[in-house]
Design an enzyme around this catalytic site. Structure first.
Site, PDB file in Angstrom:
ATOM      1  N   GLN A   1      26.473  40.990  51.834  1.00 57.55           N
ATOM      2  CA  GLN A   1      26.399  40.212  50.597  1.00 57.55           C
ATOM      3  C   GLN A   1      25.073  40.535  49.910  1.00 57.55           C
ATOM      4  OE1 GLN A   1      28.759  38.552  49.303  1.00 57.55           O
ATOM      5  NE2 GLN A   1      30.074  37.643  50.874  1.00 57.55           N
TER       6      GLN A   1
ATOM      7  N   HIS B   1      47.882  39.579  40.674  1.00 59.58           N
ATOM      8  CA  HIS B   1      47.595  40.251  39.399  1.00 59.58           C
ATOM      9  C   HIS B   1      48.872  40.962  38.985  1.00 59.58           C
ATOM     10  CE1 HIS B   1      44.466  42.856  37.025  1.00 59.58           C
ATOM     11  NE2 HIS B   1      45.467  42.434  36.281  1.00 59.58           N
ATOM     12  N   ASP B   2      49.641  40.360  38.067  1.00 64.38           N
ATOM     13  CA  ASP B   2      50.936  40.953  37.732  1.00 64.38           C
ATOM     14  C   ASP B   2      51.411  40.443  36.377  1.00 64.38           C
ATOM     15  OD1 ASP B   2      53.479  42.301  38.133  1.00 64.38           O
ATOM     16  OD2 ASP B   2      53.037  42.183  40.280  1.00 64.38           O
ATOM     17  N   ILE B   3      52.616  40.832  35.990  1.00 67.16           N
ATOM     18  CA  ILE B   3      53.168  40.370  34.714  1.00 67.16           C
ATOM     19  C   ILE B   3      53.515  38.876  34.824  1.00 67.16           C
ATOM     20  CG2 ILE B   3      54.029  42.650  34.069  1.00 67.16           C
ATOM     21  CD1 ILE B   3      56.844  41.670  34.934  1.00 67.16           C
TER      22      ILE B   3
ATOM     23  N   ASP C   1      44.052  33.272  49.644  1.00 59.51           N
ATOM     24  CA  ASP C   1      43.275  34.182  48.784  1.00 59.51           C
ATOM     25  C   ASP C   1      44.044  35.495  48.615  1.00 59.51           C
ATOM     26  OD1 ASP C   1      41.228  35.259  47.306  1.00 59.51           O
ATOM     27  OD2 ASP C   1      39.909  35.622  49.022  1.00 59.51           O
ATOM     28  N   LEU C   2      45.081  35.465  47.801  1.00 59.04           N
ATOM     29  CA  LEU C   2      45.925  36.660  47.632  1.00 59.04           C
ATOM     30  C   LEU C   2      45.622  37.411  46.339  1.00 59.04           C
ATOM     31  CD1 LEU C   2      49.399  35.462  48.953  1.00 59.04           C
ATOM     32  CD2 LEU C   2      47.515  36.520  50.198  1.00 59.04           C
ATOM     33  N   LYS C   3      44.787  36.851  45.485  1.00 57.74           N
ATOM     34  CA  LYS C   3      44.346  37.526  44.245  1.00 57.74           C
ATOM     35  C   LYS C   3      45.516  38.180  43.512  1.00 57.74           C
ATOM     36  CE  LYS C   3      39.580  38.340  45.762  1.00 57.74           C
ATOM     37  NZ  LYS C   3      39.607  38.004  47.190  1.00 57.74           N
TER      38      LYS C   3
ATOM     39  N   ARG D   1      30.849  34.827  58.104  1.00 57.21           N
ATOM     40  CA  ARG D   1      30.231  35.395  59.303  1.00 57.21           C
ATOM     41  C   ARG D   1      29.083  34.607  59.916  1.00 57.21           C
ATOM     42  NH1 ARG D   1      30.110  41.063  56.452  1.00 57.21           N
ATOM     43  NH2 ARG D   1      30.105  39.574  54.721  1.00 57.21           N
TER      44      ARG D   1
ATOM     45  N   ASP E   1      38.981  35.669  58.544  1.00 56.53           N
ATOM     46  CA  ASP E   1      38.960  37.121  58.321  1.00 56.53           C
ATOM     47  C   ASP E   1      39.195  37.842  59.646  1.00 56.53           C
ATOM     48  OD1 ASP E   1      38.580  36.999  55.577  1.00 56.53           O
ATOM     49  OD2 ASP E   1      36.402  37.005  55.724  1.00 56.53           O
TER      50      ASP E   1
ATOM     51  N   ASN F   1      56.102  36.869  34.503  1.00 61.22           N
ATOM     52  CA  ASN F   1      57.256  36.401  35.263  1.00 61.22           C
ATOM     53  C   ASN F   1      57.016  36.520  36.778  1.00 61.22           C
ATOM     54  OD1 ASN F   1      60.041  35.500  35.278  1.00 61.22           O
ATOM     55  ND2 ASN F   1      60.494  37.530  36.124  1.00 61.22           N
ATOM     56  N   THR F   2      56.371  37.612  37.174  1.00 64.31           N
ATOM     57  CA  THR F   2      56.114  37.836  38.601  1.00 64.31           C
ATOM     58  C   THR F   2      55.000  36.920  39.098  1.00 64.31           C
ATOM     59  OG1 THR F   2      56.783  40.122  38.252  1.00 64.31           O
ATOM     60  CG2 THR F   2      55.632  39.649  40.296  1.00 64.31           C
TER      61      THR F   2
ATOM     62  N   THR G   1      33.249  41.090  42.907  1.00 59.76           N
ATOM     63  CA  THR G   1      31.792  41.267  43.030  1.00 59.76           C
ATOM     64  C   THR G   1      31.438  42.628  43.620  1.00 59.76           C
ATOM     65  OG1 THR G   1      31.960  39.998  45.042  1.00 59.76           O
ATOM     66  CG2 THR G   1      31.051  38.858  43.135  1.00 59.76           C
TER      67      THR G   1
ATOM     68  N   ARG H   1      24.509  31.935  52.332  1.00 65.40           N
ATOM     69  CA  ARG H   1      23.956  32.147  53.671  1.00 65.40           C
ATOM     70  C   ARG H   1      22.989  31.020  54.013  1.00 65.40           C
ATOM     71  NH1 ARG H   1      27.605  34.723  54.317  1.00 65.40           N
ATOM     72  NH2 ARG H   1      27.863  36.927  54.743  1.00 65.40           N
TER      73      ARG H   1
ATOM     74  N   LYS I   1      40.317  29.641  54.736  1.00 60.45           N
ATOM     75  CA  LYS I   1      40.791  30.632  53.758  1.00 60.45           C
ATOM     76  C   LYS I   1      41.581  31.718  54.488  1.00 60.45           C
ATOM     77  CE  LYS I   1      38.015  33.808  51.553  1.00 60.45           C
ATOM     78  NZ  LYS I   1      38.669  35.117  51.457  1.00 60.45           N
TER      79      LYS I   1
HETATM   80  O1  C5P Z   1      31.405  36.436  55.913  1.00 63.05           O
HETATM   81  P1  C5P Z   1      31.145  36.033  54.484  1.00 63.05           P
HETATM   82  O2  C5P Z   1      30.472  34.687  54.350  1.00 63.05           O
HETATM   83  O3  C5P Z   1      30.432  37.111  53.700  1.00 63.05           O
HETATM   84  O4  C5P Z   1      32.622  35.876  53.882  1.00 63.05           O
HETATM   85  C1  C5P Z   1      32.850  35.584  52.538  1.00 63.05           C
HETATM   86  C2  C5P Z   1      34.328  35.529  52.268  1.00 63.05           C
HETATM   87  O5  C5P Z   1      34.514  35.379  50.867  1.00 63.05           O
HETATM   88  C3  C5P Z   1      35.108  36.775  52.680  1.00 63.05           C
HETATM   89  O6  C5P Z   1      36.439  36.357  53.033  1.00 63.05           O
HETATM   90  C4  C5P Z   1      35.128  37.596  51.416  1.00 63.05           C
HETATM   91  O7  C5P Z   1      36.244  38.436  51.330  1.00 63.05           O
HETATM   92  C5  C5P Z   1      35.219  36.499  50.354  1.00 63.05           C
HETATM   93  N1  C5P Z   1      34.731  36.868  49.051  1.00 63.05           N
HETATM   94  C6  C5P Z   1      33.448  37.331  48.808  1.00 63.05           C
HETATM   95  N2  C5P Z   1      33.044  37.654  47.545  1.00 63.05           N
HETATM   96  C7  C5P Z   1      33.896  37.519  46.536  1.00 63.05           C
HETATM   97  C8  C5P Z   1      35.188  37.040  46.737  1.00 63.05           C
HETATM   98  C9  C5P Z   1      35.575  36.729  48.026  1.00 63.05           C
HETATM   99  O8  C5P Z   1      32.644  37.438  49.732  1.00 63.05           O
HETATM  100  N3  C5P Z   1      33.489  37.787  45.321  1.00 63.05           N
END
Ligand code: C5P
Length: 228
Positions: free
Chosen positions: A188, A64-66, A60-62, A209, A12, A68-69, A117, A179, A33
């Protein structure tokens, strides 16, 4: 595979230089990631560098499209030889199936995002006008993904035990929101320790983190591994 091979660390950071610095600081991390911030800034070069270093990649590009795309997007990702790629479950069954079919013969595993989330039960009800309770909606999206052939999802560790039971032993559950006992939760909201999350049924954990922002990231990584 050891448990530390199942910990994915997010890159990140905003640019290639910061990414290379983090990779140099954490040579033992084997699975990284790459999200929107770094991929949009640095492009495929970061993926090529990770491959050169022999790392596994969660892109992690998530998407979300039709349909074909979506199919075209996952085929392009497959060309980079990434291991995981995220797509949004609410894109619907046709789009999920098109994505699955596009990588049917590839090692790439698609992961569905059920509901971001960052969205609360209130957002779901009043802004998105979804009448299901939030946990039911998450479960329905997980089942939609599974029925469409998607091999796993991203979920909170708090949902892992129920999803493991319902979706079976082979479904991939990749959990952020983790954590170690010695780390602060930050933004979080509902966290679990790595040991608790694995015990609940998580296949992989995403932990950022507590490792990357630690005064000594390498020591934090080793401390984490010792406690699994
Ligand atoms: O630093 P941390 O442990 O909170 O990082 C969690 C990673 O997971 C980040 O890249 C965050 O964008 C990703 N993520 C998340 N919750 C989600 C989906 C992805 O924290 N529901």
């Amino acid at each position: 595979m050891s448990l530390s091979d199942r910990i994915i660390v997010p890159l990140d950071v905003p640019d290639l230089k910061a990414a290379f610095d983090l990779l140099d600081q954490l040579p033992e991390v084997g699975f990284w990631k790459v999200g929107l911030e770094l991929f949009i800034a640095a492009g495929p070069e970061i993926l090529a560098e990770l491959k050169r270093r022999g790392k596994r990649i969660f892109l992690d590009l998530k998407l979300h499209d039709i349909p074909n795309t979506m199919a075209g997007g996952v085929r392009s990702a497959q060309a980079y030889d990434v291991d995981f790629l995220t797509i949004h479950a609410p894109a619907g069954q046709a789009a999920l199936k098109a994505a699955v079919d596009a990588v049917a013969d590839a090692p790439l595993k698609l992961l569905a995002v059920t509901l971001l989330t960052s969205l609360s039960a209130r957002d779901l009800a009043f802004d998105l006008h979804v009448s299901l309770e939030l946990p039911d909606y998450v479960l329905k999206m997980a089942l939609l993904a599974q029925a469409s052939g998607v091999p796993g999802i991203v979920c909170s560790p708090h949902e892992a035990a129920q999803l493991r039971q319902i979706c079976g032993p082979d479904f991939l559950l990749v959990c952020p929101g983790v954590r170690p006992p010695w780390a602060t939760a930050g933004d979080q909201q509902r966290v679990m320790t790595p040991a608790q999350a694995f015990q609940a049924g998580a296949s992989y954990l995403v932990i950022g983190r507590p490792i990357t922002q630690a005064p000594d990231p390498q020591a934090a990584w080793q401390r984490l591994g010792a406690k699994l």
